[in-house]
Design a protein around this motif. Structure first.
Motif, short mmCIF file in Angstrom:
data_model
loop_
_atom_site.label_atom_id
_atom_site.label_comp_id
_atom_site.label_asym_id
_atom_site.label_seq_id
_atom_site.Cartn_x
_atom_site.Cartn_y
_atom_site.Cartn_z
N TYR A 167 0.88 -1.23 0.11
CA TYR A 167 0.06 0.13 -0.13
C TYR A 167 0.65 1.26 -0.11
CZ TYR A 167 -4.76 -2.36 0.62
OH TYR A 167 -5.51 -3.28 0.78
N GLU A 168 1.95 1.13 0.78
CA GLU A 168 2.96 2.40 0.75
C GLU A 168 3.40 3.03 -0.62
OE1 GLU A 168 6.86 4.01 3.22
OE2 GLU A 168 5.79 1.96 3.58
N GLU A 169 3.61 1.87 -1.22
CA GLU A 169 4.28 2.02 -2.70
C GLU A 169 3.05 2.47 -3.59
OE1 GLU A 169 5.74 -1.61 -4.32
OE2 GLU A 169 7.72 -1.44 -3.39
N LYS A 170 1.93 2.07 -3.39
CA LYS A 170 0.82 2.43 -4.16
C LYS A 170 0.32 3.88 -4.03
CE LYS A 170 -4.31 1.36 -4.92
NZ LYS A 170 -5.40 0.51 -4.53
N PHE A 171 0.26 4.23 -2.75
CA PHE A 171 -0.23 5.40 -2.29
C PHE A 171 0.88 6.62 -2.63
CE2 PHE A 171 -3.16 3.00 0.43
CZ PHE A 171 -4.22 3.23 -0.49
N SER A 172 2.06 6.16 -2.37
CA SER A 172 2.92 7.06 -2.69
C SER A 172 3.25 7.43 -4.19
CB SER A 172 4.35 6.62 -2.16
OG SER A 172 5.50 7.45 -2.30
N ALA A 173 3.24 6.52 -4.83
CA ALA A 173 3.13 6.80 -6.42
C ALA A 173 1.87 7.58 -6.88
CB ALA A 173 2.88 5.26 -7.09
N MET A 174 0.81 7.48 -6.22
CA MET A 174 -0.19 8.29 -6.26
C MET A 174 -0.02 9.81 -5.90
SD MET A 174 -3.26 5.58 -5.50
CE MET A 174 -4.72 6.64 -5.77
N GLY A 175 1.18 10.24 -4.99
CA GLY A 175 1.13 11.29 -4.64
C GLY A 175 0.53 11.71 -3.17
N HIS A 176 0.23 10.72 -2.61
CA HIS A 176 -0.34 10.60 -1.48
C HIS A 176 0.72 10.96 -0.09
CE1 HIS A 176 -4.57 8.52 -2.37
NE2 HIS A 176 -4.12 9.45 -3.28
N PRO A 177 0.64 11.80 0.87
CA PRO A 177 1.46 11.59 1.81
C PRO A 177 1.43 10.50 2.97
CG PRO A 177 -0.10 13.10 2.43
CD PRO A 177 -0.46 12.78 0.98
N ILE A 178 2.64 9.88 3.29
CA ILE A 178 2.76 8.67 4.08
C ILE A 178 2.94 9.05 5.44
CG2 ILE A 178 3.64 6.46 4.41
CD1 ILE A 178 2.10 6.70 2.03
N TYR A 179 2.07 8.98 6.20
CA TYR A 179 2.31 9.34 7.89
C TYR A 179 2.78 8.16 8.59
CZ TYR A 179 -1.34 12.76 5.96
OH TYR A 179 -2.10 13.54 5.27
N ARG A 180 3.77 8.59 9.51
CA ARG A 180 4.28 7.62 10.41
C ARG A 180 4.54 7.99 11.71
NH1 ARG A 180 10.08 6.18 11.83
NH2 ARG A 180 10.17 3.96 11.95
N LEU A 181 4.53 7.16 12.64
CA LEU A 181 4.43 7.25 14.00
C LEU A 181 5.21 6.17 14.73
CD1 LEU A 181 3.54 8.88 16.77
CD2 LEU A 181 1.46 7.56 16.50
N VAL A 182 6.23 6.84 15.41
CA VAL A 182 6.88 5.64 16.42
C VAL A 182 6.50 6.11 18.07
CG1 VAL A 182 9.17 4.72 17.19
CG2 VAL A 182 8.70 5.29 14.99
N SER A 183 5.98 5.34 18.69
CA SER A 183 5.50 5.62 19.95
C SER A 183 5.89 4.30 20.89
CB SER A 183 4.11 5.80 20.29
OG SER A 183 3.43 4.46 19.72
N GLN A 184 6.14 4.71 22.26
CA GLN A 184 6.73 3.98 23.23
C GLN A 184 5.92 3.74 24.45
OE1 GLN A 184 10.60 5.22 24.94
NE2 GLN A 184 11.34 3.25 24.65
N PHE A 185 5.81 2.59 24.90
CA PHE A 185 5.18 2.59 26.27
C PHE A 185 6.13 2.91 27.19
CE2 PHE A 185 2.50 -0.26 23.54
CZ PHE A 185 1.24 -0.15 23.80
N ILE A 186 5.65 3.48 28.30
CA ILE A 186 6.55 4.19 29.52
C ILE A 186 6.33 3.21 30.82
CG2 ILE A 186 7.21 6.00 31.01
CD1 ILE A 186 7.85 6.52 27.79
N SER A 187 7.36 2.71 31.00
CA SER A 187 7.07 1.53 32.24
C SER A 187 6.34 2.49 33.39
CB SER A 187 8.36 1.12 32.84
OG SER A 187 9.00 0.63 31.70
N ARG A 188 5.20 1.77 33.89
CA ARG A 188 4.65 2.22 34.91
C ARG A 188 4.86 2.09 36.41
NH1 ARG A 188 -0.66 3.69 32.15
NH2 ARG A 188 -0.54 2.90 30.05
#
Length: 215
Positions: free
Chosen positions: A194-215
């Motif tokens: 999907y990333e290849e497909k949508f990027s080729a169509m000019g769509h921005p690709i959103y990315r998020l890296v998140s981390q769980f914090i020890s409680r």
């Protein structure tokens, strides 16, 4: 993702128990027995045709990977890709429902979770089905190591904004946020279909890296 039904898919899948693990619940807390090592394990919930997880396994032989999909027709395509790519023993597939992760993984089994181009479930009443909803975040936290990460990609702006809010309100640390990943493409970025497909169509690709914090 659902593909056209293939009546022979179930038989083909069952012929490859070394790749599509038939009894994953037996290995909760002991996946080292499957991989025959104690390397870190990353899972992709919703692996689609498997292009991403296959690329990651080839690029990182010292990490174990598991791709998760529910439907025969989809896991079949992933299996075919794994076989074609001649992936070594660091990649396995599970034909299971991602809602039931706790049946297959114990705390500390997983070092990282990937969510790539998940179904956005756009209707408000379906919000709990989104893989970044706090119900799912709780599942990921339950199987991840302390301070484990979730890596998320989508082309859907509404799902991205929902995910930012959901993870932030859960108390996760937002380590990296990109509104257009391909503007400054990371050298180690492995794309999904999907990333290849949508990027080729000019769509921005959103990315998020998140981390769980020890409680």
């Amino acid at each position: 993702m659902r593909l056209r039904n293939k009546p022979w898919a179930e038989d083909f899948i069952s012929e490859h128990p070394n790749i599509v693990i038939p009894n994953p619940e037996d290995f909760s807390g002991n996946w080292g027995e499957v991989f025959q090592n104690s390397n870190p394990m990353h899972i992709e919930v919703g692996t689609g045709r498997g292009q991403f997880i296959t690329g990651m396994a080839k690029a990182n032989p010292d990490i174990n990977y598991i791709g998760i999909e529910l439907y025969d027709s989809v896991i079949l395509s992933a299996l075919e890709n794994v076989i074609k790519a001649e992936i070594p023993s660091n990649l396995k597939l599970l034909k299971v429902n991602g809602e039931h992760l706790l049946k297959f993984f114990a705390k500390n089994d997983v070092s990282r979770v990937y969510l790539n181009f998940s179904d956005p479930w756009p209707k408000i009443r379906h919000a709990k089905r989104r893989l970044s909803h706090d119900t799912f975040l709780k599942l990921y936290e339950s199987v991840l190591i302390d301070n484990g990460e979730v890596h998320f990609k989508t082309d859907n702006r509404e799902l991205f904004e929902f995910s930012l809010k959901s993870m932030s309100e859960y108390g996760m640390l937002l380590k990296s946020v990109s509104l257009d990943l391909h503007v400054n493409m990371p050298k180690n970025n492995i794309m999904t279909e999907y990333e290849e497909k949508f990027s080729a169509m000019g769509h921005p690709i959103y990315r998020l890296v998140s981390q769980f914090i020890s409680r």
